[in-house]
Design a protein around this motif. Structure first.
Motif, mmCIF file in Angstrom:
data_model
loop_
_atom_site.group_PDB
_atom_site.id
_atom_site.type_symbol
_atom_site.label_atom_id
_atom_site.label_comp_id
_atom_site.label_asym_id
_atom_site.label_seq_id
_atom_site.Cartn_x
_atom_site.Cartn_y
_atom_site.Cartn_z
ATOM 1 N N ILE A 1 4.378 -2.945 -0.232
ATOM 2 C CA ILE A 1 4.605 -4.028 0.372
ATOM 3 C C ILE A 1 4.898 -5.102 -0.224
ATOM 4 C CG2 ILE A 1 2.948 -5.315 0.689
ATOM 5 C CD1 ILE A 1 1.090 -2.680 1.082
ATOM 6 N N TYR A 2 5.050 -5.017 -1.451
ATOM 7 C CA TYR A 2 5.567 -5.815 -2.728
ATOM 8 C C TYR A 2 6.722 -5.828 -2.461
ATOM 9 C CZ TYR A 2 0.915 -7.044 -5.469
ATOM 10 O OH TYR A 2 -0.462 -7.575 -5.462
ATOM 11 N N ALA A 3 7.702 -4.665 -2.540
ATOM 12 C CA ALA A 3 8.999 -4.429 -3.061
ATOM 13 C C ALA A 3 10.089 -5.292 -1.255
ATOM 14 C CB ALA A 3 9.689 -2.896 -2.663
ATOM 15 N N GLN A 4 9.170 -5.082 0.000
ATOM 16 C CA GLN A 4 9.169 -5.456 1.109
ATOM 17 C C GLN A 4 8.894 -7.311 1.269
ATOM 18 O OE1 GLN A 4 9.533 -2.059 3.366
ATOM 19 N NE2 GLN A 4 10.522 -3.894 4.409
ATOM 20 N N GLY A 5 9.223 -8.390 -0.199
ATOM 21 C CA GLY A 5 8.660 -9.258 -0.265
ATOM 22 C C GLY A 5 7.289 -9.627 -0.049
ATOM 23 N N ALA A 6 6.196 -8.602 0.489
ATOM 24 C CA ALA A 6 4.908 -9.461 0.298
ATOM 25 C C ALA A 6 3.906 -8.748 -0.488
ATOM 26 C CB ALA A 6 4.274 -8.714 2.097
ATOM 27 N N MET A 7 2.177 -9.214 -0.045
ATOM 28 C CA MET A 7 1.218 -8.900 -0.779
ATOM 29 C C MET A 7 0.509 -7.856 -0.496
ATOM 30 S SD MET A 7 -0.769 -11.440 -3.395
ATOM 31 C CE MET A 7 -2.731 -11.070 -3.989
ATOM 32 N N PRO A 8 -0.175 -6.865 -0.774
ATOM 33 C CA PRO A 8 -1.428 -6.083 -0.598
ATOM 34 C C PRO A 8 -2.695 -6.821 -0.743
ATOM 35 C CG PRO A 8 -0.483 -5.123 -2.233
ATOM 36 C CD PRO A 8 -0.090 -6.127 -1.755
ATOM 37 N N VAL A 9 -4.067 -6.991 0.134
ATOM 38 C CA VAL A 9 -5.232 -7.133 0.328
ATOM 39 C C VAL A 9 -5.824 -6.072 0.677
ATOM 40 C CG1 VAL A 9 -4.789 -9.661 -0.300
ATOM 41 C CG2 VAL A 9 -5.072 -8.559 1.994
ATOM 42 N N LYS A 10 -6.836 -5.949 -0.703
ATOM 43 C CA LYS A 10 -7.915 -4.610 0.299
ATOM 44 C C LYS A 10 -8.962 -5.422 0.995
ATOM 45 C CE LYS A 10 -7.074 -1.711 -3.914
ATOM 46 N NZ LYS A 10 -8.107 -1.265 -4.346
ATOM 47 N N LEU A 11 -9.125 -5.321 2.210
ATOM 48 C CA LEU A 11 -9.714 -5.828 3.469
ATOM 49 C C LEU A 11 -10.850 -4.592 3.520
ATOM 50 C CD1 LEU A 11 -7.614 -7.443 5.553
ATOM 51 C CD2 LEU A 11 -8.887 -8.386 3.395
ATOM 52 N N CYS A 12 -11.744 -3.265 2.791
ATOM 53 C CA CYS A 12 -12.274 -3.326 3.528
ATOM 54 C C CYS A 12 -13.607 -3.646 3.443
ATOM 55 C CB CYS A 12 -13.049 -1.601 2.282
ATOM 56 S SG CYS A 12 -12.007 -0.371 2.690
ATOM 57 N N GLY A 13 -14.797 -4.242 4.197
ATOM 58 C CA GLY A 13 -15.836 -4.290 4.259
ATOM 59 C C GLY A 13 -17.229 -4.931 3.496
ATOM 60 N N GLY A 14 -17.658 -5.596 2.093
ATOM 61 C CA GLY A 14 -18.475 -5.322 1.559
ATOM 62 C C GLY A 14 -19.707 -6.826 1.514
#
Ligand code: SF4
Ligand code: SF4
Length: 430
Positions: free
Chosen positions: A82-95
């Motif tokens: 994801i970073y390589a392709q110019g985006a940023m990951p956000v982990k979205l499993c909900g709490g």
């Protein structure tokens, strides 16, 4: 005003107002309880601030201006791609308890609360960190994730990644490499940036820096007396979900420096002579911090955790044997699956091995096994772990919880009794 805002009914507006009030109150309460624990390092502040920013102030993830975000629903989605392709990951499993109560109306009764909370966030449309994602990435691990993938894909661009259930079959492992390439293709559609040897190498270096700081942190967590409470460590790892990796790495470096200085001066360590606990089982996702908080508020020392919002996703570096783009993709595929201790794999001897290793390294005296209601995969593995703990003489307790505060008193009583049992019954690994 957007078309979407104009189409909101009065009932939805009232639901949204209730959501705003309740979810902010719960997140604030959890943060206050974290802050009230003793021995809080100064350098913990930025991690708590990011949790406040996302869950109380309702701002987006902390990211460089203009960087699109990709919502990921499992640690098996490699952040490097994801970073390589110019985006940023956000982990979205909900709490979120409030989002859970909304998702509870849509999902079947026995679905796990984590997935219900994600569905609630989708329904309520009130969390920028969820709403602003350009793409969702859902590895199909358990049945709940499979149905979540279907639900999300009807609403927004979603990459569905099939994960091998059996890691010993080469063809299954090969399929996962193909899944990662397909995911990379979907990423290119949103960022207009193709994956290359150069950009993937740069992303490897970025994540290697994070891994280096994490390995320093892990070494510091092993110290006895304890240098940092487990609840604080879980806040650090949860904050990573919403922070641009180089920023998180810098913040963790500062925390490591502070902890090392404390270790040198032999002060500020959590010296209480209390049971050292390992927390394992279903994911513990902010603001659902009731279990780590209860353990430490009742006098236990949460010395380590084996959960997927802990160090699981970053602990093992990718081992690259072939320094080509394909070689690096294969290394990521292997890193995401082969050492993973998640119970969604058919064979999971690794988990028992890893937990025994943690018990030794962190001088653990008791294990709290967390089962989110409806999370069958973790529940299945309890019996195996209970037997193993019996062999080495470490007490273990199974704690089933849901996303609400109704079970807190009962949990408090059970946690207290468990800690007393270790203190006076002497939980010692054989
Ligand atoms: S518990 Fe397993 S399937 Fe669920 S998010 Fe964690 S690693 Fe992925
Ligand atoms: S692994 Fe458990 S907690 Fe995670 S999505 Fe599946 S059922 Fe829910």
């Amino acid at each position: 005003m957007s078309e979407k805002a104009l189409s909101i009914s009065p009932a939805q507006t009232r639901q949204r107002e209730r959501f705003d009030r309740k979810s902010v109150a719960i997140a604030e309460k959890m943060l206050r309880r974290v802050n009230e624990l003793t021995h809080r390092p100064e350098a913990l502040t930025p991690f708590l601030e990011i949790l406040r920013r996302v869950f109380v102030d309702r701002e987006d993830a902390s990211r460089p201006h203009g960087t699109p975000t990709v919502g990921t629903y499992c640690v098996m989605v490699p952040p490097e791609i994801i970073y390589a392709q110019g985006a940023m990951p956000v982990k979205l499993c909900g709490g979120s308890y409030t989002a859970f109560s909304i998702g509870d109306d849509t999902a079947p009764r026995d679905a796990c609360p984590l997935v219900k909370a994600v569905m609630g966030f989708e329904e309520i449309d009130a969390m920028p960190v969820y709403q602003n994602c350009s793409l969702m990435a859902v590895p199909v691990t358990c049945d709940c994730k499979k149905k979540l993938a279907g639900y999300l894909s009807q609403r927004r661009p979603t990459a569905i990644l099939h994960v091998p259930a059996n890691r010993d079959r080469d063809e299954d492992m090969e399929r996962f490499v193909e899944e990662l390439y397909a995911f990379s293709g979907q990423l290119a559609n949103i960022t207009s940036k193709e994956l290359s040897y150069e950009n993937l190498s740069a992303a490897y270096r970025m994540m290697a820096d994070a891994q280096y700081q994490l390995s320093r942190f892990i070494d510091l967590r092993r110290k006895n007396p304890l240098l940092i409470r487990g609840t604080f460590a879980m806040a650090v790892m949860n904050a990573m979900s919403y922070t641009y990796a180089p920023d998180w790495t810098k913040q963790l470096a500062a925390l490591n420096d502070e902890l090392e200085a404390l270790a040198r001066k032999k002060e500020m360590a959590v010296r209480e002579n209390q049971p050292r606990i390992l927390l394992t089982g279903s994911p513990v996702i902010f603001p659902n911090f009731k279990l780590p908080l209860l353990i430490e508020e009742m006098g236990g020392l949460l010395a380590a955790d084996e959960t997927c919002m802990g160090e699981r996703g970053l602990y093992d570096p990718p081992a690259v044997a072939d320094h080509t783009l394909d070689g690096m993709m294969r290394a990521l595929s292997n890193r995401a699956t082969r050492p993973c201790t998640c119970p969604t794999f058919a064979d999971n001897k690794r988990r028992v091995y890893r937990i025994r290793q943690l018990i030794q390294d962190y001088k653990i005296q008791g294990v709290v096994y967390h089962v989110l209601r409806g999370c069958l995969v973790y529940d299945y593995e309890y019996a195996v772990l209970e037997e193993e703990m019996g062999k080495i003489g470490v007490p273990i307790i199974r704690v089933e919880t849901d996303y609400n505060e109704e079970d807190v008193e009962q949990l408090r009583i059970r946690t207290e009794a468990f800690l007393e049992l270790i203190k006076y019954g002497g939980g010692q690994a054989k």
